[in-house]
Design a protein around this motif. Structure first.
Motif, short mmCIF file in Angstrom:
data_model
loop_
_atom_site.label_atom_id
_atom_site.label_comp_id
_atom_site.label_asym_id
_atom_site.label_seq_id
_atom_site.Cartn_x
_atom_site.Cartn_y
_atom_site.Cartn_z
N LEU A 283 0.82 -1.20 0.00
CA LEU A 283 0.00 0.00 0.00
C LEU A 283 0.86 1.26 0.00
O LEU A 283 1.86 1.34 0.72
N PRO A 284 0.49 2.27 -0.78
CA PRO A 284 1.23 3.54 -0.74
C PRO A 284 1.05 4.22 0.62
O PRO A 284 0.08 3.96 1.34
N VAL A 285 1.95 5.13 0.93
CA VAL A 285 1.96 5.77 2.24
C VAL A 285 0.66 6.51 2.52
O VAL A 285 0.12 6.44 3.63
N ASP A 286 0.13 7.23 1.53
CA ASP A 286 -1.11 7.97 1.76
C ASP A 286 -2.26 7.03 2.09
O ASP A 286 -3.12 7.35 2.93
N ARG A 287 -2.30 5.87 1.44
CA ARG A 287 -3.36 4.90 1.72
C ARG A 287 -3.21 4.32 3.12
O ARG A 287 -4.19 4.16 3.85
N ILE A 288 -1.98 4.03 3.51
CA ILE A 288 -1.74 3.52 4.86
C ILE A 288 -2.15 4.56 5.89
O ILE A 288 -2.78 4.24 6.91
N ALA A 289 -1.82 5.82 5.62
CA ALA A 289 -2.22 6.89 6.55
C ALA A 289 -3.72 6.90 6.75
O ALA A 289 -4.21 7.01 7.88
N ALA A 290 -4.47 6.75 5.66
CA ALA A 290 -5.93 6.73 5.77
C ALA A 290 -6.41 5.50 6.53
O ALA A 290 -7.36 5.57 7.32
N GLU A 291 -5.77 4.36 6.30
CA GLU A 291 -6.18 3.11 6.94
C GLU A 291 -6.01 3.16 8.46
O GLU A 291 -6.73 2.49 9.19
N VAL A 292 -5.03 3.93 8.93
CA VAL A 292 -4.75 3.94 10.37
C VAL A 292 -5.23 5.20 11.06
O VAL A 292 -5.04 5.36 12.26
N GLY A 293 -5.85 6.12 10.32
CA GLY A 293 -6.47 7.27 10.96
C GLY A 293 -5.65 8.53 10.99
O GLY A 293 -6.02 9.48 11.70
N LEU A 300 1.47 10.94 8.82
CA LEU A 300 2.07 9.64 9.13
C LEU A 300 3.59 9.75 9.17
O LEU A 300 4.23 9.22 10.09
N ARG A 301 4.16 10.43 8.19
CA ARG A 301 5.61 10.57 8.17
C ARG A 301 6.12 11.26 9.43
O ARG A 301 7.13 10.86 10.02
N ALA A 307 8.37 8.73 16.38
CA ALA A 307 8.35 7.49 17.17
C ALA A 307 9.64 6.71 17.04
O ALA A 307 10.18 6.22 18.04
N ILE A 308 10.15 6.55 15.82
CA ILE A 308 11.30 5.67 15.63
C ILE A 308 12.42 6.29 14.82
O ILE A 308 13.44 5.64 14.55
N GLY A 309 12.24 7.54 14.38
CA GLY A 309 13.33 8.25 13.76
C GLY A 309 13.62 7.92 12.31
O GLY A 309 14.72 8.21 11.82
N VAL A 310 12.66 7.32 11.60
CA VAL A 310 12.86 7.00 10.19
C VAL A 310 11.62 7.37 9.39
O VAL A 310 10.52 7.51 9.94
N SER A 311 11.79 7.48 8.08
CA SER A 311 10.66 7.73 7.19
C SER A 311 9.95 6.42 6.86
O SER A 311 10.53 5.33 7.03
N PRO A 312 8.70 6.46 6.37
CA PRO A 312 8.02 5.23 5.96
C PRO A 312 8.81 4.45 4.92
O PRO A 312 8.89 3.21 4.99
N ARG A 313 9.39 5.14 3.97
CA ARG A 313 10.15 4.45 2.92
C ARG A 313 11.35 3.72 3.51
O ARG A 313 11.61 2.55 3.18
N ALA A 314 12.09 4.41 4.39
CA ALA A 314 13.26 3.78 5.01
C ALA A 314 12.84 2.61 5.90
O ALA A 314 13.50 1.57 5.93
N TYR A 315 11.72 2.78 6.61
CA TYR A 315 11.25 1.69 7.47
C TYR A 315 10.88 0.47 6.64
O TYR A 315 11.25 -0.65 6.96
N ARG A 316 10.16 0.69 5.57
CA ARG A 316 9.74 -0.43 4.71
C ARG A 316 10.96 -1.15 4.13
O ARG A 316 11.01 -2.37 4.08
#
Length: 326
Positions: A283-293, A300-301, A307-316
């Protein structure tokens, strides 16, 4: 063997150091958690000297199979807590010599008062660490140059991870599994251990919380209700209405039961859900953001970075275990 476990040429070796007066419960945590990842870890227990009979803080002693030379082969070293009467800024010569065997770059995990051992050995200099909240003042008096945060469950500071009281040792070991193999594997291990699959290291320790009045309703049912609706706006008034409490009473009870505020708890759960989706879906980041509120991908970024000091892309990229269908 599950396909999302990362196989290496040899198992990752976890060596648990049993010091005199060790607490049996915490000593057993690594052997309970890591072997539940088939083929990924080898767990051994060692003493600080060749005298391998170790006194526990209970009414029995144990005999371990390995001496301090096992620390030279460790990929991760775990230091459980031990006799409170032995906590000082000085280490016995045999303990200091044993810790000196640890190779540079080895991951080191302390549970509860194990942080005193790491600090006395100079392994926490310039780092942020935690230990049991009740011993925070004693720790600060002994080690003023360590940045102590006694309000959290565990702290991951590079190769050194410190955790608070007994149960947080399970959280810390699950965090190690999650870091090594991703959320899906850590969640399976948690289910085997019958513990929550994820408690954020930043979650507050339960510090002398008052016992709720028996006549009041708890917030657990509302928390479960909220977890099913993370994609929806959830204000304090919504949570309080579901629990049939005033907002003030609900916020107070929530803090008593979880150690954090409703707003912070919701952010933690949304970040946790987002991390799971980043690991297990395309799922793209914008879609994940919507899924989790979260309102936007930018939100989300920001929360993931905080929380953990990384971007969604780096985390993935770091934690992705396998491509899963959307």
């Amino acid at each position: 063997m599950p396909s999302d476990i990362r196989i290496t040429p040899r198992p990752h070796r976890v060596v648990t150091l049993a010091l005199d007066g060790v607490y049996p419960f915490e000593l057993g945590i690594p052997n309970r958690v890591f072997p539940l990842v088939p083929g990924a870890y080898e767990v051994v227990t060692c003493a600080a000297s060749q005298e391998r009979t170790v006194r526990t803080d209970a009414d029995f002693t144990i005999t371990v199979e390995h001496g301090p030379e096992a620390l030279e082969t460790a990929d991760t070293v775990v230091v459980p807590p031990y006799d409170l009467r032995r906590l000082s800024a000085d280490l016995p010569d045999e303990v200091r010599a044993a810790l000196a065997r640890i190779r540079p770059g080895t991951r080191i995990v302390s549970i509860c008062t194990g942080a005193f051992t790491l600090a006395a050995a100079g392994l926490l200099e310039g780092r942020t660490a935690t230990t049991h909240w009740a011993l925070a003042d004693h720790f600060r008096a002994l080690f003023p140059h360590v940045d102590l945060n006694p309000d959290v469950l565990f702290i991951d500071d590079g190769p050194v991870l410190t955790s608070a009281g007994a149960a947080s040792g399970v959280d810390a070991c699950l965090h190690v599994v999650r870091s090594d193999h991703g959320s899906a594997v850590a969640n399976r291990v948690a289910r085997h251990c019958v513990v929550p699959p994820w408690r954020d290291g930043g979650q507050a320790q339960y510090i002398e919380q008052p016992v709720p009045d028996e006549g009041e309703t708890g917030t657990a049912a509302t928390r479960a209700w909220a977890l099913e609706r993370l994609d929806q706006p959830l204000a304090l008034r919504d949570l309080a209405a579901h629990a049939r409490m005033s907002q003030r009473t609900f916020a107070r009870r929530f803090q008593e039961e979880t150690g954090t505020s409703p707003g912070r708890w919701l952010i933690q759960q949304r970040v946790h859900r987002a991390r799971h989706l980043l690991e297990t879906t395309d799922l793209p980041v914008d879609r994940i953001a919507a899924e989790v509120g979260f309102a936007t991908g930018t939100s989300l970024r920001q929360h993931l970075q905080a929380a953990i000091g990384v971007s969604p892309r780096a985390y993935r990229r770091t934690f992705r275990t396998e491509t899963a269908p959307v």
